[in-house]
Write a protein that holds these residues in place. Sequence first.
Motif, short mmCIF file in Angstrom:
data_model
loop_
_atom_site.label_atom_id
_atom_site.label_comp_id
_atom_site.label_asym_id
_atom_site.label_seq_id
_atom_site.Cartn_x
_atom_site.Cartn_y
_atom_site.Cartn_z
N ARG A 1 12.06 12.30 37.14
CA ARG A 1 12.58 11.37 38.14
C ARG A 1 12.30 9.97 37.63
N TYR A 2 13.35 9.21 37.39
CA TYR A 2 13.17 7.83 36.92
C TYR A 2 12.65 6.96 38.06
N ARG A 3 12.08 5.83 37.67
CA ARG A 3 11.49 4.95 38.69
C ARG A 3 12.53 4.49 39.70
N THR A 4 13.79 4.49 39.26
CA THR A 4 14.87 4.11 40.17
C THR A 4 15.10 5.16 41.25
N GLY A 5 14.45 6.30 41.09
CA GLY A 5 14.66 7.37 42.06
C GLY A 5 15.60 8.45 41.56
N ASP A 6 16.34 8.17 40.48
CA ASP A 6 17.28 9.17 39.94
C ASP A 6 16.53 10.40 39.46
N LEU A 7 16.95 11.55 39.95
CA LEU A 7 16.37 12.80 39.48
C LEU A 7 17.26 13.31 38.34
N ALA A 8 16.88 13.00 37.10
CA ALA A 8 17.74 13.29 35.95
C ALA A 8 17.62 14.72 35.48
N LEU A 9 16.46 15.33 35.68
CA LEU A 9 16.26 16.75 35.34
C LEU A 9 15.62 17.44 36.54
N GLY B 1 27.47 18.68 28.22
CA GLY B 1 27.51 18.31 29.63
C GLY B 1 28.08 16.91 29.77
N PRO B 2 28.57 16.58 30.95
CA PRO B 2 29.20 15.27 31.14
C PRO B 2 28.20 14.13 31.01
N SER B 3 28.72 12.95 30.85
CA SER B 3 27.89 11.76 30.76
C SER B 3 26.99 11.68 32.00
N GLY B 4 25.72 11.43 31.77
CA GLY B 4 24.79 11.33 32.89
C GLY B 4 24.18 12.65 33.32
N ALA B 5 24.53 13.74 32.63
CA ALA B 5 24.03 15.06 33.02
C ALA B 5 22.54 15.20 32.78
N GLY B 6 21.99 14.39 31.85
CA GLY B 6 20.56 14.47 31.56
C GLY B 6 20.24 14.98 30.18
N LYS B 7 21.24 15.01 29.29
CA LYS B 7 21.04 15.55 27.94
C LYS B 7 20.04 14.73 27.14
N SER B 8 20.26 13.42 27.10
CA SER B 8 19.33 12.57 26.34
C SER B 8 17.95 12.59 26.99
N THR B 9 17.92 12.58 28.30
CA THR B 9 16.63 12.65 28.99
C THR B 9 15.89 13.91 28.58
N LEU B 10 16.59 15.02 28.54
CA LEU B 10 15.94 16.28 28.19
C LEU B 10 15.34 16.23 26.79
N ILE C 1 20.75 20.13 19.72
CA ILE C 1 21.73 19.11 19.37
C ILE C 1 22.53 18.75 20.61
N ASN C 2 22.40 17.52 20.98
CA ASN C 2 23.11 17.00 22.12
C ASN C 2 24.47 16.50 21.62
N ILE C 3 25.53 17.11 22.10
CA ILE C 3 26.84 16.82 21.49
C ILE C 3 27.95 16.82 22.53
N HIS C 4 28.87 15.87 22.37
CA HIS C 4 29.99 15.78 23.31
C HIS C 4 31.17 16.64 22.92
N ASP C 5 31.31 16.90 21.61
CA ASP C 5 32.48 17.63 21.13
C ASP C 5 32.28 19.14 21.32
N ASP D 1 20.40 13.69 18.82
CA ASP D 1 21.22 13.16 19.92
C ASP D 1 22.54 12.63 19.37
N GLU D 2 23.62 13.32 19.68
CA GLU D 2 24.97 12.93 19.29
C GLU D 2 25.10 12.56 17.81
N PRO D 3 24.94 13.55 16.94
CA PRO D 3 24.94 13.28 15.50
C PRO D 3 26.31 12.88 14.96
N1 ATP Z 1 15.81 4.44 32.06
C1 ATP Z 1 16.45 4.97 33.10
N2 ATP Z 1 16.19 4.55 34.36
C2 ATP Z 1 16.82 5.09 35.41
N3 ATP Z 1 17.74 6.07 35.35
C3 ATP Z 1 18.06 6.51 34.13
C4 ATP Z 1 17.44 5.99 32.93
N4 ATP Z 1 17.95 6.64 31.86
C5 ATP Z 1 18.84 7.51 32.35
N5 ATP Z 1 18.92 7.44 33.70
C6 ATP Z 1 19.76 8.26 34.59
O1 ATP Z 1 19.46 9.63 34.35
C7 ATP Z 1 20.65 10.41 34.34
C8 ATP Z 1 20.75 11.16 33.02
O2 ATP Z 1 20.93 10.24 31.95
P1 ATP Z 1 21.02 10.69 30.43
O3 ATP Z 1 21.03 9.49 29.61
O4 ATP Z 1 19.96 11.70 30.18
O5 ATP Z 1 22.44 11.42 30.42
P2 ATP Z 1 23.27 12.04 29.20
O6 ATP Z 1 23.62 13.41 29.60
O7 ATP Z 1 22.54 11.83 27.93
O8 ATP Z 1 24.59 11.14 29.23
P3 ATP Z 1 25.53 10.63 28.01
O9 ATP Z 1 26.37 11.79 27.65
O10 ATP Z 1 26.32 9.54 28.64
O11 ATP Z 1 24.65 10.16 26.90
C9 ATP Z 1 21.78 9.44 34.59
O12 ATP Z 1 22.10 9.51 35.96
C10 ATP Z 1 21.22 8.10 34.24
O13 ATP Z 1 21.80 7.08 35.00
#
Ligand code: ATP
Length: 275
Positions: free
Chosen positions: A10-18, A35-44, A201-205, A170-172
């Motif tokens: 959970r990011y400090r903003t409150g977003d529950l990314a995973l 997964g779509p943009s924002g799914a949480g791949k990079s976070t994971l 490997i986090n990949i869009h293709d 991440d997105e090679p």
């Molecule tokens: N530093 C941060 N502070 C607050 N929220 C964040 C932060 N980084 C990511 N998020 C939020 O966490 C969620 C997951 O983000 P993440 O970057 O993991 O997605 P992603 O699947 O890698 O997307 P993309 O395909 O666009 O790279 C999104 O809703 C994003 O807005």
Amino acid sequence: MLALEGLEKRYRTGDLALKGVSLEVPAGQVMALIGPSGAGKSTLIRCVNRLIEPTGGRVLLKGQDMTALSARGLRRARRRIGMIFQEYALIERLTVMENVLSGRLGYVGFWSSWFRRFPQADIDAAFGLLDRVGLTPFVDKRADALSGGQRQRVGICRALIQNPDLLLIDEPTASLDPKTSRQIMRLIVELCTERGLAAIINIHDVALAQQFAQRIVGLRLGEVVFDGPPSRLDAGVLTEIYGEEDWSQTVRHASEEGGEDDDEALDPARLAANA
Ligand SMILES: Nc1ncnc2c1ncn2[C@@H]1O[C@H](COP(=O)(O)OP(=O)(O)OP(=O)(O)O)[C@@H](O)[C@H]1O
Ligand SMILES: [Mg+2]
């Protein structure tokens, strides 16, 4: 090799990314995370090495709990994880060889590395890796004089010279042409197989993921909504991961398997010429 247990961020903003992700990646397995943009791949993938601190759950690397480590323990554990991320871009003014050797910084003492004195064994290993990826003619070139595909291969060598157990990528292929993208994916998979490495490997293709990964995990809104072999990825699954769309042109169909396209084998000489 790697186990995620109820991983939550959970990011400090409150977003529950995973939202409590549990996964196991065995040695030698190349797993594509889609997964779509924002799914949480990079976070994971960043939670795995604690570049981002998870807010719940555990990350076990060969049984060791990454989330419980001290700063020192974490530094040591990170040596076992090779990272190929955009942010770990090359150091532009250094040569290819120096960039690869910088992957040894976690091992070589600070002062030795400051003076760029590396053990001969590291230099030999760097030559070996650069040869393996077809970059022998480029060892002395500065990083800022390389093409995108060449740079990505230097990044791969820099990650591998650490002798990691796990690669996080991440997105090679994000900025590469389709042919170079396939070469890079093939190279990653071959190297993982040769060395028994696990990789995420986090990949869009999607088609590329399907062609090269042994396993595909689909993430949506911080949850795993698909986990299976590439052959099970069909329009229904893609709709579940990405939402409604016409997927007929996106997935690789079973009939295409085996009938290889014009992908040449990774002949180093050819790679060097093309790159
Ligand atoms: N530093 C941060 N502070 C607050 N929220 C964040 C932060 N980084 C990511 N998020 C939020 O966490 C969620 C997951 O983000 P993440 O970057 O993991 O997605 P992603 O699947 O890698 O997307 P993309 O395909 O666009 O790279 C999104 O809703 C994003 O807005
Ligand atoms: Mg991302």
